[in-house]
Design a protein around this motif. Sequence first.
Motif, PDB file in Angstrom:
ATOM      1  N   SER A  55      37.085  41.677  53.879  1.00 54.06           N
ATOM      2  CA  SER A  55      35.843  41.987  53.186  1.00 54.06           C
ATOM      3  C   SER A  55      35.705  40.996  52.033  1.00 54.06           C
ATOM      4  O   SER A  55      36.652  40.774  51.282  1.00 54.06           O
ATOM      5  CB  SER A  55      35.924  43.430  52.664  1.00 54.06           C
ATOM      6  OG  SER A  55      34.748  43.746  51.973  1.00 54.06           O
ATOM      7  N   TRP A  56      34.519  40.408  51.915  1.00 51.54           N
ATOM      8  CA  TRP A  56      34.339  39.335  50.928  1.00 51.54           C
ATOM      9  C   TRP A  56      33.433  39.810  49.811  1.00 51.54           C
ATOM     10  O   TRP A  56      32.249  40.072  50.027  1.00 51.54           O
ATOM     11  CB  TRP A  56      33.733  38.120  51.597  1.00 51.54           C
ATOM     12  CG  TRP A  56      34.002  36.843  50.876  1.00 51.54           C
ATOM     13  CD1 TRP A  56      34.262  36.677  49.552  1.00 51.54           C
ATOM     14  CD2 TRP A  56      34.044  35.544  51.468  1.00 51.54           C
ATOM     15  NE1 TRP A  56      34.453  35.351  49.270  1.00 51.54           N
ATOM     16  CE2 TRP A  56      34.328  34.637  50.425  1.00 51.54           C
ATOM     17  CE3 TRP A  56      33.856  35.059  52.765  1.00 51.54           C
ATOM     18  CZ2 TRP A  56      34.430  33.264  50.652  1.00 51.54           C
ATOM     19  CZ3 TRP A  56      33.956  33.697  52.981  1.00 51.54           C
ATOM     20  CH2 TRP A  56      34.246  32.813  51.934  1.00 51.54           C
ATOM     21  N   HIS A  57      33.988  39.919  48.628  1.00 52.90           N
ATOM     22  CA  HIS A  57      33.260  40.481  47.490  1.00 52.90           C
ATOM     23  C   HIS A  57      32.886  39.382  46.495  1.00 52.90           C
ATOM     24  O   HIS A  57      33.670  38.485  46.254  1.00 52.90           O
ATOM     25  CB  HIS A  57      34.148  41.527  46.803  1.00 52.90           C
ATOM     26  CG  HIS A  57      33.423  42.351  45.812  1.00 52.90           C
ATOM     27  ND1 HIS A  57      33.222  41.952  44.507  1.00 52.90           N
ATOM     28  CD2 HIS A  57      32.816  43.553  45.931  1.00 52.90           C
ATOM     29  CE1 HIS A  57      32.533  42.890  43.872  1.00 52.90           C
ATOM     30  NE2 HIS A  57      32.269  43.866  44.697  1.00 52.90           N
ATOM     31  N   PRO A  58      31.707  39.480  45.884  1.00 50.13           N
ATOM     32  CA  PRO A  58      31.318  38.459  44.904  1.00 50.13           C
ATOM     33  C   PRO A  58      32.174  38.475  43.639  1.00 50.13           C
ATOM     34  O   PRO A  58      32.699  39.517  43.239  1.00 50.13           O
ATOM     35  CB  PRO A  58      29.872  38.825  44.545  1.00 50.13           C
ATOM     36  CG  PRO A  58      29.407  39.744  45.619  1.00 50.13           C
ATOM     37  CD  PRO A  58      30.620  40.456  46.117  1.00 50.13           C
ATOM     38  N   GLU A  59      32.287  37.320  43.020  1.00 48.65           N
ATOM     39  CA  GLU A  59      32.870  37.154  41.679  1.00 48.65           C
ATOM     40  C   GLU A  59      31.943  36.205  40.921  1.00 48.65           C
ATOM     41  O   GLU A  59      30.972  35.695  41.489  1.00 48.65           O
ATOM     42  CB  GLU A  59      34.289  36.566  41.770  1.00 48.65           C
ATOM     43  CG  GLU A  59      35.382  37.526  41.309  1.00 48.65           C
ATOM     44  CD  GLU A  59      35.379  37.809  39.799  1.00 48.65           C
ATOM     45  OE1 GLU A  59      34.490  37.323  39.064  1.00 48.65           O
ATOM     46  OE2 GLU A  59      36.285  38.548  39.360  1.00 48.65           O
ATOM     47  N   PHE A  60      32.245  35.946  39.656  1.00 47.90           N
ATOM     48  CA  PHE A  60      31.377  35.085  38.856  1.00 47.90           C
ATOM     49  C   PHE A  60      31.309  33.677  39.448  1.00 47.90           C
ATOM     50  O   PHE A  60      32.338  33.096  39.757  1.00 47.90           O
ATOM     51  CB  PHE A  60      31.888  35.013  37.422  1.00 47.90           C
ATOM     52  CG  PHE A  60      31.829  36.336  36.718  1.00 47.90           C
ATOM     53  CD1 PHE A  60      30.654  36.776  36.144  1.00 47.90           C
ATOM     54  CD2 PHE A  60      32.946  37.150  36.664  1.00 47.90           C
ATOM     55  CE1 PHE A  60      30.594  38.005  35.518  1.00 47.90           C
ATOM     56  CE2 PHE A  60      32.895  38.382  36.034  1.00 47.90           C
ATOM     57  CZ  PHE A  60      31.709  38.810  35.458  1.00 47.90           C
TER      58      PHE A  60
END
Length: 335
Positions: free
Chosen positions: A168-173
Motif C-alpha cells: 500500500s502506497w501512502h503519501p508523504e511530504f
Amino acid sequence: MKIITIEEHYADKRIIDATAPYGEPSYMAQLPEKVREAYNSMRFTGDKLTDVDTVRFDFMQEQKVDIQVLSYTNPVPDTVPPQEAVRICKEANDILADVVKKHPDRFAAFATLPMADPVEAARELERCVREHRFVGALITGTYQGKFYDDPMFFPIFEKAAELDVPISWHPEFPAANVQTHYYLSDNYSLSTGMQFATAGFGWHLDVGLHMTRLVLSGVFDKLPKLKFISGHWGEAIPFMLDRMDQIMRPQTTGLKKKISTYFHENIWYTPSGILSKDQLAYMVKVFGAEHIIWALDYPYVPFGTCSTDFLMNADLTDEQKEMIAHGNAEKLLKL
Ligand code: CA
C-alpha cells in the motif's frame, strides 16, 4: 454487511520517541523555518491513533467497521540511519503485531519497512508476513527524495511478489524544492500553500507520479504478480490513463503492455475516506468493482454521518457492494 477498511492509522509513543533523536527528514530541513514550524505543529499524536480499546473501538462501532487493517501514520521511521531504521521498524512491527494478536477478529496489519536498507526491508517484510501474519506493507512517499524505481529498491518488490502480499502506497511530504516551486506562493497564505502542497493536492500527485515511474521502469514486467494499493481513488492517475496510452506507447516505453493495463491488473484502489459518489462511479466504471477496497483513513477524515451507509446507499449492485465492503480485501489480503 461485513466491512473491512484498509487505510487505518496507528501510532505508538515508543516509536515516536525512538525516531525523534534522528531529527527532521531531509525534505523538512530544506524548507523555510516558518513552514517547518507550521508542519511540526500539525503532526498528530493523539489518542485516536494510540488508544485501541476505547477510542478506536468507539469509532469502529459508530462507522460499522468490522475489521481495520492497521498501519503506522506519518512519519514512519524511514528517515533514520539504516542500522537504526531496521531496529526501529522491527520494534514498530512487533508492537503492531501485539495489537492484532490481542484482537485478531478486529485487526490485521501492514508492515513498516526500513526503506533505507532494501535488503533488510525485504527480510523484515518476510518476517512480518510469516511470523506475524501481516497482510502486506505500507510504504510512504519517497525515501529521502529517492524514487522507488531506483534498482536498489527492487529486492523489496521481489519479496512482496514472492510472498504474494500487496504494498500500500501512502503519501508523504513532497520534496522541498517541489513544494517551494509549485505550491507555496506569496499570493495566498502559508497555511493554504501547505495544504495545497500536501493533503489538499500535492502529495497525492506525488504518489500518482511515483506510481507511474514504477510502471515505466518495467517493474511489473519483471514481477507480473506484484500488487499495489493506491489510496485516494488512485492519486489522480485514473483520469490520465487514456492520455498516457495515447502518447507513451509500448514502442517507446519498451513495456510489454499499455500503461493503463498495469493500472488495471496490478493495482487496487481505495477512497481513503473521500466519499464522493462521482469518483466511486468513475472508478467502478474504469476498473470494475473487483479492484476497489473500502478505506476510511482513520483518524484523519471527519465523517458527519456513517460512511458505511454511504457505501450501502451507493448506486451499485449488492454483488458490487459485497466486493468493495469486504470481498476484495479478503481475497487480496487473504483475510
Ligand atoms: Ca492516510
